[in-house]
Design a protein around this motif. Structure first.
Motif, PDB file in Angstrom:
ATOM      1  N   PHE A   1      53.150  34.951  75.236  1.00 12.95           N
ATOM      2  CA  PHE A   1      54.512  34.410  75.320  1.00 12.95           C
ATOM      3  C   PHE A   1      54.905  33.703  74.019  1.00 12.95           C
ATOM      4  N   LEU A   2      53.963  32.963  73.479  1.00 11.08           N
ATOM      5  CA  LEU A   2      54.307  32.134  72.322  1.00 11.08           C
ATOM      6  C   LEU A   2      54.700  32.985  71.120  1.00 11.08           C
TER       7      LEU A   2
ATOM      8  N   ALA B   1      66.037  29.202  72.890  1.00  3.68           N
ATOM      9  CA  ALA B   1      65.000  28.339  73.487  1.00  3.68           C
ATOM     10  C   ALA B   1      64.372  29.009  74.700  1.00  3.68           C
ATOM     11  N   ALA B   2      64.093  30.306  74.592  1.00  2.00           N
ATOM     12  CA  ALA B   2      63.633  31.074  75.746  1.00  2.00           C
ATOM     13  C   ALA B   2      62.340  30.539  76.338  1.00  2.00           C
ATOM     14  N   LEU B   3      61.416  30.100  75.490  1.00  2.00           N
ATOM     15  CA  LEU B   3      60.115  29.675  76.003  1.00  2.00           C
ATOM     16  C   LEU B   3      60.249  28.469  76.931  1.00  2.00           C
ATOM     17  N   TRP B   4      61.227  27.617  76.638  1.00  2.00           N
ATOM     18  CA  TRP B   4      61.426  26.477  77.540  1.00  2.00           C
ATOM     19  C   TRP B   4      62.026  26.950  78.862  1.00  2.00           C
TER      20      TRP B   4
ATOM     21  N   ILE C   1      61.144  29.847  80.311  1.00  2.00           N
ATOM     22  CA  ILE C   1      59.960  30.294  81.053  1.00  2.00           C
ATOM     23  C   ILE C   1      59.220  29.078  81.614  1.00  2.00           C
TER      24      ILE C   1
END
Lengths: 451, 488, 488, 451
Positions: D98-99, D333-336, D338
């Motif tokens: 993911f990162l 800010a997609a990872l936030w 998720i």
């Protein structure tokens, strides 16, 4: 509330499952436990912190009472070493797939088998030996097992063990070789190496460490190998793998079994929980037969060119033979093996040479700096790798003074001897800081003495 | 991924990390100790090393990924992620720091010792051993020291049972004991008549698991202990299978003198591909003076290290596998007494539910019609006789559906065995899914046995030919051996 | 994995984490603000949540796993793991702590600002924007403020080029500007004649990338800037494609007044599935007073926050995306001037090597016979005309071999486009492998076009029918919409 | 030495590649860059720390100069909140897959699409709205875009914005709505809620926050919705999702657009780098058409019952239409997102309710405690969630005194007003400690004043 770790404690699903089984209560499953053995009260345990945050607060308050080697300047070694741990090592060994895997078959756990096979293979290159075990618990165990292997191999029950071995390790060897194997201690020579020894044909092995407990690099490996072999005994050498980019591997001077701890290869100190042991031999069937540990090997598959993996010579093990196996095998320290593999792959031949050179140079620099600060450095004429001992008036007092300045100055070997450890993590400035602190502590002592 | 062996990815001149330069004059090494030629380690850039291992990790199945109930006896329960963060907090502690700088971990050792003492009923606990087997060995060493202290060195036999973990027998043998193994009686219990015949003046100890790896609890366990005690021996409880009895019954209450736990089974620390693990030895007051040293002592809220007077010495370096001690402590602290009992009861519930489902699969059976606690050793004997498909083949085929299924149960007292232990971590749906996979493969075995025998089909590799692994001329325990024997 | 939607895994009564109880009297809420019914969130145990997401993660391809050269213009370089550890070290800092308690991060901001100023030649840098596009927007806002401060609000046009990133046009439009887009001339350069025709008293600024997304460097860039300056406009450099020119040529030296970098492209911070990212705005002395505030100031080794006198204000909350600022700083600090130049040269080398390989594949071309710096926009036009297989289909088929291949290049000025940017991170063998995959798929397109069109075959799912995604009666942007429209 | 990050800088492979290309030197690739634009010197940058360990030492020495909110006791909020971050959130968002992923297609990145689809879906349940965007940068941006959406939707260019909004956020809105949209500020009523407002048919929207900058929960949402709708305007409500387990979601009282920041959902404070913005609407095509962000939706595949994913209504975006798209879209800010999804899945309906109840109760407890310590608590009669303001004589002086005791007492809104933030992370003992420190600081001030 249903605990987040116990899904089927939820009353609804519990009832549904009981109904499916046809049981009235969970108690039914315990019917075989006689009433007099049943605990008739709740366990007397502290109130739990069920909320994760409450647990975090509790743990943080406990763990906050420790002051680690990143806050203090630490020169502690003596079997657990502060080498730099590459971030990639942590990344790989914290991957959930590796961290929570265990004993899958070579199909669904192909990656685990390959990673461990690669670890033993890289160790094989470093050691110039063809057979390396999946890690055992630690270097102590590796030494104990290596000596038992030598005894089983030779059919003898006496070993000559270097006197320059840590007291705790000797304690472990005494326990582990009991009751049947006799340990004869070899003297330590004035230069810090193993002294003159006499062997006869009742000995199974000579056990040597290099660098030894004083950080001294043993230079007489070949001579000892020849002595051992002349008497039908084996040479067992414990060597720290991080030294082997610059130091000759035991096999190069005739050792039959190499062993040691791999914590130095990319594993944090972990308060002593980062130890893992390696044992290596040449590809000599009778000796290979003495390994208790698992050995992983390549096997072909139905598709040409494809690599599968599996256990080499499984029938040696206690898994296969219970008490007829060699010692025992079980969960030990595999993840540190994978980690050490990552470390060796990152470092490559160049990195291993450089880290060795840096440690050699900085150790010598530190010896000179502490001599300059007025301490007597033991075995100053020998080549030292990473550790050396100094003699002081009062080890505990000096270490207390240093600790008050945020320096963990070394491990006291006895009341007057301190073992100092220097790695590539210690900058020249760090060493200078230690030397200055030692000099100032000695001045303070002198002044205190004059008063 | 079709990931090559790492050596095949080596490219001269590459490196994965740079090392601090010496910053001080180089040391010249004498020829006798200088390495002659550089080791043939792989040379790779950092991304390439990382990528290789991340791919390999994806080719491994951990608890985080699968319904891990098929590695029976291994108790593959959820290892909470938050506890890993506590384990990381001790990464840069050195074990020989002054105790003043280690009050936190020392207190955790002390508290966990007290908690395990309460759970087992024992007086004192050592957390030094690096695994369950090492704890078994430590217990045997204490047994040996105990008898020696009483001048009873002639006690040279230990008694164990066939369904106790092989390490009981193997560790005892390593420690110099003759091993007597009790076989199960017709009811599936260890044979008490055989025990009566075995005990005597040479008996040093009984080493026994309960419930055994069959999942059957021996209701006469106190009588077993008593028989050994009467003969002057000690009773040592292998509590590797404690997960179903936490808070239900205790080792000391059945009379045991020693016991051990596996922190990585019962107390949730991760298995880590096979370690680092951690074991705990619990002993009665009479044996406390023999514990491996040092142990943590408390006075006025300060914690220090002391070595028991007649300590057997070191089992491993330093105090113990601290990251796992910290994890196990945190795990108990988030559950408490009530939670531990729920763990046990749910482990038993899950096991009995799964057994109920599995026994509905034609061809599957659970030898001995006894109740089970937390696991069951099943048999495909019937299916195997009907179809010619062996349990091991069923396991490989099951792996195609993304689960483990473990068959290493030497000696194969139960024919065509498989052992399932669902622990408390899995949901009803997980167990249904696992049972459905077994039912599916069993039905494949009937309709298309060659399909099952030809597995795997969903693995990075195909069916392995194991013969070279046992042939000294062909085996290749390292890449250098492989190159020499097969590529030269 | 065949992983269900998370809502399908919900089981009443389960929970993934427990929350601290109030420990204080409950607050009664008035009806007007009290939630009436609980949200229909999934109910799952912790292991089940974890397992779900770990499986999903394995169904995603990151730089850590693949030869990530196919997401052209996105500069998918290695993001060093050690830098993540530094990013984690700021996790528990609050942005509004007193500066005395934040000297470390403030110094890192200040140092990174100085380093990016040196790399671009600009006077001052702001690290506040949350991404490259946000930095473009900030630059436009400064341009607007600059002209307003000079009473030149009538400048209401910005000029950009078709091969500059769409955000240049889109941000300018959002900020109220009319957008004039220069098309490439026959040589593939932005058309200077068109620029001459476009500039005038209404010109606020030129927004331009160089090299453009074609990988072509415009050698007359200084002349472009000069033309805009003569008309009273400002020149703003989109340096998203800076990876190939670090230490080779600088924005300010070509006359630019503003520029921006993407820390997540050029300076290695991870893309994180699409953010958090970070952008940096660099400006000349004349524009420094307009920078978004605050910025870090240094005096006698102490760092504090100041807001420039005519600051445009806030672009985002707080100081910036600190974890990425820390990562980018660490990345530059491990490379230095010499390392950055090696990055640039190797990015160019890799790109030209890959181009050499790709252009050997029959059917592949690189429109305009110009040199390329760090990426190339290629075309399968020839192959497509011959086989009927489209670039997008080739991309999906390439994914079967474990690599990305990105085709979103609206408008499709280059027909059947694909863009490859190999960065400095990949090895020769990686590039050979990627080219071999393309060659293989291209040859499949010739021999078996239906095979390619039917892809994927090696994905968790099969070919998607996208029509519902554009149909308001059918689209389902959330599970609740899906349930309502398709499952009710 | 070849840098570990740049494999092909190795001279051998470099030469090999140049030869394959037929280029003499790397310089050739730069032939299009005119000499006068070429930098004729090395960049003037600090000497690098090439060895990872040296870099670690350097970074640690810098970062060691910060004192974070785990060492101090922090009551800082004001847009960035210290909620508990479940370990599983960190575990998932630090997974390399993911990162380091970005913009793959829905096949090889199926997991990324599914995780983000699930995030928007869980937000949809919390918000009771059918359309939620893949996160934009932060709550500021979400508010700005929500207001621009309202203006585009209504064809109007004036918005009424609550006066109880953070100054920085207002600064962002002014910048982002310029040049064409006029902002009219609504008064703050004496109780801390939005005061009386007058609307006419030129307004596109009323913008309300709840809890607002003072932590006050707005109770007149329905009334404002009706007012807005009566004038053909929209109600835009910014609400912190962590409150919505107990507070009614904006849709419940008639809001047309909900927006806000999701940092509270499982994301660390990150020195302000943990922000991410959500925007939500009902499934109303004309309004959906105004989203600039990506929207992910379910799509069928060739296999019945299988779920694929893709972009909903892609032709809205600047990716598709450049300047004709709605605002712009890019990496945000997609990872936030998720991560927030993981958080919501862990918490479930029960956890969200409980965390809301705990925060409500502890906020009130803290208000009472500080009132007990002698401070004037503003808007004491209102329902507060997580934050409240207190009036003091000298905000900076009090905060300095508290900081000297290891307490970050709050964010100064002006010289005499401090905003205090209390979450489920603050134990009752923490709050008592703050109150005691405040009381003692006031006593010290009084004594100082008497002198």
């Amino acid at each position: 509330m249903t605990h987040p770790y116990i899904p089927n404690a939820e009353p609804g699903v519990r009832a549904e499952m009981l109904a499916a089984i046809g049981a009235a209560r969970v108690e039914d499953f315990y019917a075989d436990i006689p009433p007099e053995l049943r605990l008739d009260r709740p366990l007397d345990l502290p109130e739990p912190f069920v909320a994760e945050h409450d647990l975090v607060r509790h743990m943080r308050s406990l763990l906050g009472r420790d002051t680690g080697t990143e806050e203090a300047l630490s020169f502690l070694g003596h079997g657990c070493y502060p080498h730099h741990v590459p971030a990639v090592c942590d990344e790989v060994n914290s991957r959930g797939e590796f961290l929570t895997a265990y004993a899958g078959e070579p199909y669904e756990d192909h990656g685990r088998f390959q990673a461990l096979f690669e670890y033993v293979s890289m160790m094989g290159e470093l050691l110039e030996m063809d057979v390396v075990n999946v890690p055992t618990y630690d270097g102590f165990q590796a030494a104990g097992t290596a000596l038992r292997m030598a005894c089983r191999h030779t059919g003898r029950a006496k070993v000559l063990v270097s006197g320059a071995v840590a007291a705790d390790k000797l304690s472990k060897l005494r326990d582990f070789l009991a009751p049947d194997i006799e340990i004869v201690a070899a003297p330590v020579g004035p230069g810090g190496e193993m002294g003159e020894v006499v062997l006869d044909d009742t000995f199974a092995a000579i056990y040597l460490e290099t660098p030894n407990v004083y950080g001294v690099v043993e230079t007489r490996g070949r001579e000892l190998a020849e002595l051992a072999h002349a008497h039908g005994a084996l040479l067992v050498v414990s060597a720290d793998p991080i030294s082997l980019g610059v130091l000759a591997p035991p096999a190069a001077y005739g050792a039959d079994i190499a062993c040691g701890d791999i914590q130095s290869l990319g594993v944090h100190q972990n308060h002593g929980g980062g130890q893992a042991g390696y044992i290596a031999t040449h590809d000599d069937e009778p000796l290979v037969a003495q390994f208790p540990s698992r050995l992983f090997g390549i096997a072909p598959t139905t598709v040409p060119g494809e690599y599968g993996f599996g256990d080499v010579f499984y029938e040696r093990t206690s898994f296969a033979l219970r008490e007829e196996g060699k010692e025992w095998v079980g969960t030990a320290a595999a993840l540190w093996g994978i980690t050490a593999g990552v470390y060796l792959a990152l470092m490559g031949p160049q990195g291993m040479r450089e880290v060795g050179e840096t440690i050699l140079a900085r150790t010598r620099y530190a010896m000179d700096a502490l001599a300059g600060a007025g301490l007597r450095v033991l075995h100053d004429g020998a080549v030292h790798f990473r550790e050396f001992a100094v003699e002081v008036d009062d080890a505990a007092a000096l270490l207390d003074r240093l600790r008050a300045q945020g320096i963990y100055g070394g491990v006291p070997l006895d009341d007057r001897t301190i073992l100092v450890c220097v790695t590539e993590r210690h900058s020249i400035a760090d060493i200078d800081r230690l030397a200055a602190a030692v000099a100032s502590a000695r001045r303070a002592d002198d002044e205190g003495g004059r008063r | 991924w079709d990931e090559p062996i790492i050596f095949e990815q080596s490219r001269p001149g590459q490196r994965g990390i740079a090392v601090p330069g010496p910053g001080a004059p180089a040391v010249e090494l004498p020829d006798s100790v200088r390495r002659a030629a550089p080791p043939a380690l792989p040379e790779m850039s950092q991304l390439h090393v990382l990528r290789h291992y991340v791919r390999l990790s994806q080719e491994s199945l951990g608890v985080d990924l699968n319904v891990d109930v098929g590695q029976g006896t291994c108790t593959m329960k959820y290892s909470p992620k938050v506890n890993d963060s506590f384990a990381r907090a001790v990464a840069e502690l050195h074990p020989l720091q002054h105790p003043d700088t280690l009050q936190g971990v020392l207190e955790i050792y002390w508290r966990l010792e007290r908690m395990l003492a309460e759970i087992s009923g024992m007086a004192r606990v050592s957390l030094q051993p690096g695994s369950g087997s090492a704890a078994i060995y430590a217990n045997i060493a204490m047994i040996r020291a105990y008898h020696a202290a009483r001048g009873e060195e002639h006690r040279d036999q230990v008694i164990t049972t066939m369904f106790s973990h092989p390490s009981n027998a193997a560790c005892a043998k390593t420690a110099g004991y003759e091993v007597i193994t009790l076989m199960p009686d017709a009811d599936g219990y260890p044979d008490i008549k055989a025990l009566r015949a075995a005990v005597g003046p040479r008996t040093a100890a009984l080493l026994i698991t309960n419930p055994e790896d069959t999942g059957i609890f021996n209701p006469r366990i106190a009588e077993f202990v008593e028989l050994v005690h009467q003969a002057g021996g000690l009773a040592c409880y292998d509590q590797a299978n404690a997960n179903g009895i936490l808070g239900i019954t205790r080792a000391r209450d059945a009379g045991f003198d020693l016991c051990h736990f596996n922190l990585h089974k019962t107390f949730s620390t991760p298995h880590a591909c096979g370690g680092p693990a951690a074991g705990a030895c619990g002993v009665s007051e009479a044996l406390a003076e023999f514990l491996p040293g040092p142990v943590v002592a408390e006075q006025d809220g300060r914690f220090s290290l002391v070595t028991p007077p007649r300590s057997i010495g070191k089992i491993r370096p330093f105090l113990g596998v601290t990251p796992n001690v910290v994890r196990a402590y945190a795990w108990i602290m988030t559950l408490g007494a009530e939670g531990l009992r729920q763990v046990a009861e749910t482990a038993a519930l899950n096991n009995n539910y799964l057994m109920h489902k599995v026994l509905q699969i034609p061809g599957a059976s659970a030898p001995w019609d006894r109740r089970r606690i937390e696991q069951v050793r099943y048999s495909w004997q019937e299916l195997s006789e009907e179809t010619g498909v062996h349990s091991e083949e069923i396991g490989v085929r099951a792996a195609d559906f993304g689960v483990h299924y473990w068959t290493s149960h030497h000696p194969y007292l139960v024919p065509e065995p498989f052992t399932l232990e669902p622990t408390e971590s899995y949901s009803k749906e997980d167990l249904d899914e696992y049972a459905a996979i077994l039912a599916h493969v069993a039905s494949e075995a009937r309709t298309d046995p060659e399909l099952v025998k030809g597995a795997p089909y969903n693995s990075p590799i195909h069916k392995i030919d194991p013969t070279p692994l046992d042939d000294p001329r062909q085996w290749a325990p390292t890449w250098r051996a492989y190159v020499r024997k097969h590529l030269a």
